[in-house]
Motif scaffolding. Structure first.
Motif, PDB file in Angstrom:
ATOM      1  N   ALA A  49      56.166 -22.695  75.498  1.00 56.80           N
ATOM      2  CA  ALA A  49      55.144 -22.523  74.463  1.00 56.80           C
ATOM      3  C   ALA A  49      54.548 -21.134  74.536  1.00 56.80           C
ATOM      4  O   ALA A  49      54.361 -20.573  75.628  1.00 56.80           O
ATOM      5  CB  ALA A  49      54.049 -23.570  74.609  1.00 56.80           C
ATOM      6  N   SER A  81      57.437 -27.135  67.411  1.00 58.60           N
ATOM      7  CA  SER A  81      56.113 -27.325  66.810  1.00 58.60           C
ATOM      8  C   SER A  81      56.156 -27.272  65.295  1.00 58.60           C
ATOM      9  O   SER A  81      55.151 -27.559  64.630  1.00 58.60           O
ATOM     10  CB  SER A  81      55.145 -26.266  67.349  1.00 58.60           C
ATOM     11  OG  SER A  81      55.713 -24.965  67.232  1.00 58.60           O
ATOM     12  N   GLU A 114      55.746 -24.030  70.023  1.00 62.25           N
ATOM     13  CA  GLU A 114      56.621 -24.588  71.056  1.00 62.25           C
ATOM     14  C   GLU A 114      58.065 -24.444  70.604  1.00 62.25           C
ATOM     15  O   GLU A 114      58.412 -24.779  69.472  1.00 62.25           O
ATOM     16  CB  GLU A 114      56.284 -26.058  71.317  1.00 62.25           C
ATOM     17  CG  GLU A 114      54.929 -26.256  71.974  1.00 62.25           C
ATOM     18  CD  GLU A 114      54.715 -27.689  72.450  1.00 62.25           C
ATOM     19  OE1 GLU A 114      55.468 -28.583  71.995  1.00 62.25           O
ATOM     20  OE2 GLU A 114      53.810 -27.904  73.263  1.00 62.25           O
TER      21      GLU A 114
END
Length: 849
Positions: A49, A81, A114
């Motif tokens: 991340a 993400s 992410e």
């Protein structure tokens, strides 16, 4: 009037573009990188991340910008993400592009991207590097964030080397009293301590009746003057150091006799005398480097010495990340001290050209600089975290002619030959882009013919390829006549520099490694060459054509061609599959081949032996044992790559040049090997042994950004390299009884690490202002409610704290077991009070990193 209108339009366009850039200071952003899951979806990949935190007073818009960063790894493009894409630009340069799902970041808030890395993460050099922002409305300028933080990997990640593992490794080391240790390293061919001491004092006089040793006499006198801090007085006839000429010691041999009233060093050459003086300096107490001395007691010894290998080298990569002239001089000092005689300078690569070539100024005006660019027309792009501008000294820099001549003279004074490497035909993006810039400049000036003279690629080439380091435009087109004009021009400028320095240039290295598949396949120059050279039937044949021509250029100048192993290989097929065999075409050309590839389990474990057996003069640069840039072991706080091996100083020391299969016990991942992998592999013949001309330790610099990092990676491994390259073959290397060989090795290893801890590292802590050598992490074991600690180099000091604070040079010294109460941390310190990495207890009551 039309010109004025055009200028007004351009001016308004620039103002509009500037106005489109949001009023946002990127310095108010903090970026944090972390590992979320290092076994994501039960695969050898990591979910990582990047967290963007807004510390300012303005909102970061949801789009209109990109983040660029460098990484040696591959990524899945779509962020998990769902708010960005991670795309490769070229080489190790990537971009992160927010999409419609990315939300603006208000003051005090954070956003999280992410994404998946197609590898697991082991150490901090696996993190992304040098992230910076670029606004879409101003695509030519990059901005560094205010802070970039790399969060450590969870110490409980399985497989990491813990302090308990280190403790158990150190347990076998025998603590040897300092007075029982040999006083010279590398260990001489013949070494005997005798009764008494020679008192070295300001009244001691250095005498040399032979003018061939005048320079060595002057250097020894300078060392003594610095040690005592005064000029010598008149000498006593019974208190002298005599440098004598004596036949029979060869090029580098010497003898050293220290008696209570006189020291005699004899040699046949100035090089041998230099090494004799290094051994005498080795006999001096390490305190001489820390402070001025009133006198020094030198143990009486009788030494006769000469090296095992005539070629003892260090390869320093200054192309990926630059090291300044002073740092090279510091390296040369210790190379001379430990009797290494060749500095192989990797001066050029995809990411930089680091030596001034006066005839071709673009090589440094363009290719020595790195910053934010997507076209590489005026400089090279950011690599290895060098950032968006020229301010990073690791990314931007080169040696002027004057700098390089100074390096050559300094090396020559220490009897070290500097071998330049001009990487070709792959790893050559810097040179290719520089010569394209030259072409553009001269075409703009109406000089088309002159412009084409040194071009290194064919503009019509549509070949599609990707190198190991992910570049798609980094290979010189060897079909072009201008390629050879370029090679000869560079060689001539190098020759002129060496001549001006009065330094030898016996060998030039022209690279040759890692040229990817599919290069040149759609090159018009290649198609044209085939019509006039019927022996060239496919692109594989261009390899022999290229190195044949380069070899002829060098032979005319009495220079030997050196290259990486691929230079000596011929492509063929075996059972219908691509294969490589030693190329008979170049066997009798006297070429020097540096062989790095013996990665365990990859099938080329015996490549060096194949080439030596075939007749090639071979330098062992084996990745399994001689790469300085490999991480010491599997730990978050140990920097370096590990694709070839985890490689501590013991791997250097335990290397058996003529049979490196013998004591190979773990693979590149540190796991026990299946020895069946060596079945059918070539062993080194007696003829082949004659062709192993030496050893080379290599520092590739992708992960090495500062002088301190360079010294951390090289020292004290360099001392082990010197030991293995100079000292005679130890008895344990040929002992057939494996249990006895193991015992003999442990005794020799104990001798070496005691010498490091009690003599050499105290010296290096002060010499030259102090070297930033790697200080080992202490071993720590929990037993019966107490912590036990030990150190790899006996004689170094372990200190500890029990309150969770970081141990300092004033913390209590470890002398025995410590109660396992509170938060206990241990740390090793050198003679100057500099500390290494910290070992501490873990929450599960087992020592961890």
């Amino acid at each position: 009037m039309r010109r004025i209108i055009a200028l007004i339009v351009i001016a308004f366009a620039n103002v509009a573009a500037f106005a489109a850039v949001p009023v946002f200071n990127v310095k108010n952003l903090s970026l944090t990188w972390e590992v979320v899951d290092n076994n994501y979806k039960n695969k050898q990949q990591s979910l990582t991340a990047l967290i963007i935190t807004n510390n300012g007073t303005e909102t970061l818009p949801a789009g209109g910008w990109k983040i660029y960063f460098n990484s040696s790894r591959n990524f899945i493009a779509d962020a998990v993400s769902g708010n960005a894409k991670v795309l490769q630009v070229n080489g190790d340069l990537y971009s992160i592009i927010p999409n419609q799902n990315f939300k603006a970041i208000k003051p005090g808030e954070s956003a999280r991207i992410e994404y998946i890395c197609e590898n697991v993460v082991i150490n901090y050099t696996d993190a992304i590097e040098g992230p910076y922002f670029v606004w879409d409305a101003s695509p030519d300028k990059g901005y560094l964030p205010g802070n970039f933080i790399i969060k450590p990997l969870d110490p409980k990640y399985p497989g990491l080397v813990t302090p308990e593992v280190i403790y158990n490794q150190n347990k076998s080391i025998i603590d040897i009293p300092a007075d029982k240790l040999p006083k010279i390293v590398p260990l001489p061919l013949s070494y005997q301590e005798t009764e008494g001491m020679f008192k070295l004092e300001p009244s001691t006089k250095v005498i040399s009746a032979d003018p061939r040793f005048a320079k060595e006499q002057a250097k020894l006198s300078a060392f003594l003057m610095k040690a005592f801090g005064m000029q010598f007085t008149s000498a006593s006839a019974s208190n002298t150091i005599t440098l004598g000429y004596k036949v029979g010691f060869g090029k580098e041999g010497y003898e050293l006799s220290v008696k209570p009233n006189a020291i005699q060093i004899n040699a046949t050459t100035a090089t041998g005398m230099f090494y004799g003086i290094q051994s005498l300096k080795n006999l001096c107490p390490s305190a001489v480097y820390a402070d001025k001395q009133k006198s020094m007691d030198i143990p009486c010894v009788e030494v006769k010495d000469s090296p095992r290998f005539g070629y003892r080298a260090v390869m320093l990569d200054v192309a990926r990340n630059f090291q300044n002239k002073q740092q090279v001089l510091r390296l040369l000092d210790l190379m001379g001290a430990y009797k290494l005689n060749t500095l192989h300078m990797h001066l050029t690569d995809d990411e930089g050209w680091r030596i001034e070539i006066p005839s071709l100024p673009e090589l440094t005006s363009v290719a020595s600089k790195r910053g934010h660019t997507l076209d590489s027309k005026n400089f090279l792009p950011a690599s290895h975290g060098s950032g968006p501008d020229f301010s990073n000294p690791a990314g931007t820099g080169f040696y002027t002619v004057a700098d390089y001549i100074e390096i050559l003279k300094y090396a020559n004074d220490r009897h070290i030959t500097v071998m330049p490497e001009i990487e070709t035909p792959g790893h050559a993006r810097g040179a290719i882009k520089a010569m394209q810039a030259r072409y553009n400049r001269l075409v703009a000036a109406g000089k088309k013919t002159e412009a084409s003279k040194y071009l290194l690629y064919d503009a019509g080439d549509q070949s599609a390829y990707r190198s190991v380091q992910y570049w798609n435009d980094n290979v010189i087109d060897v079909s072009l006549p201008s390629t050879y004009t370029f090679v000869e021009r560079v060689v001539d400028d190098l020759v002129a520099m060496y001549k001006q320095a009065g330094a030898p240039l016996p060998v030039i290295h022209f690279g040759g490694d890692e040229v990817p598949a599919h290069v040149w396949e759609k090159s018009p120059a290649y198609e044209a060459l085939k019509k006039t050279h019927p022996e060239i039937k496919n692109t594989g044949d261009l390899w022999y054509y290229f190195y044949g021509r380069v070899n002829n250029i060098l032979k005319k100048k009495n220079i030997t061609l050196a290259g990486w192993e691929e230079m000596a290989l011929r492509k063929t097929t075996l059972d219908g599959r691509p294969a490589y065999v030693p190329n008979p075409q170049f066997v009798n050309e006297g070429m020097q081949v540096d062989v790095w590839n013996n990665v365990l389990g990859d099938g080329q474990e015996d490549l060096a032996y194949k080439l030596a057996n075939a007749g090639y003069k071979t330098v062992l640069t084996c990745v399994t044992n001689l790469y300085f840039d490999m991480a010491t072991y599997k730990s978050w706080d140990e920097p370096g790559y590990y694709w070839g091996a985890f490689l501590g100083i013991d791997k250097f020391f335990s290397f058996i040049p003529f049979d490196y299969f013998k004591n190979t016990d773990v693979d590149k991942n540190g796991k026990a090997i299946d020895r069946r992998m060596f079945v059918g592999k070539q062993r080194l013949t007696d003829y082949g042994k004659e062709n192993i001309i030496g050893l080379q330790g290599a520092l590739w610099a992708e992960t090495v950004k500062t002088p301190q990092q360079m010294e951390y990676m090289i020292f004290p491994k360099l001392i082990a390299l010197g030991e293995r390259a100079w000292a005679k073959d130890p008895a344990w290397t040929t002992e057939l009884d494996s249990a006895k060989a193991k015992q003999m090795y442990n005794e020799d290893w104990s001798r070496f690490v005691n010498v490091l801890g009690k003599r050499e590292l105290p010296r290096l802590a002060y010499e030259g202002g102090g070297y930033a050598f790697r200080i080992p992490k202490p071993g720590v074991m929990l037993k019966d409610g107490k912590y036990y600690a030990n150190v790899q180099y006996p004689g170094m000091v372990i200190r500890y704290t029990t309150n969770g604070a970081e141990p300092t040079a004033e913390s209590p010294q470890y002398t025995g077991p410590v109660d396992a109460t509170g938060t206990v941390k241990f740390r090793v310190f050198d003679a100057k009070g500099r500390g290494g990495n910290i070992a501490q207890e873990a929450e599960n009551d087992k020592p961890a990193i």
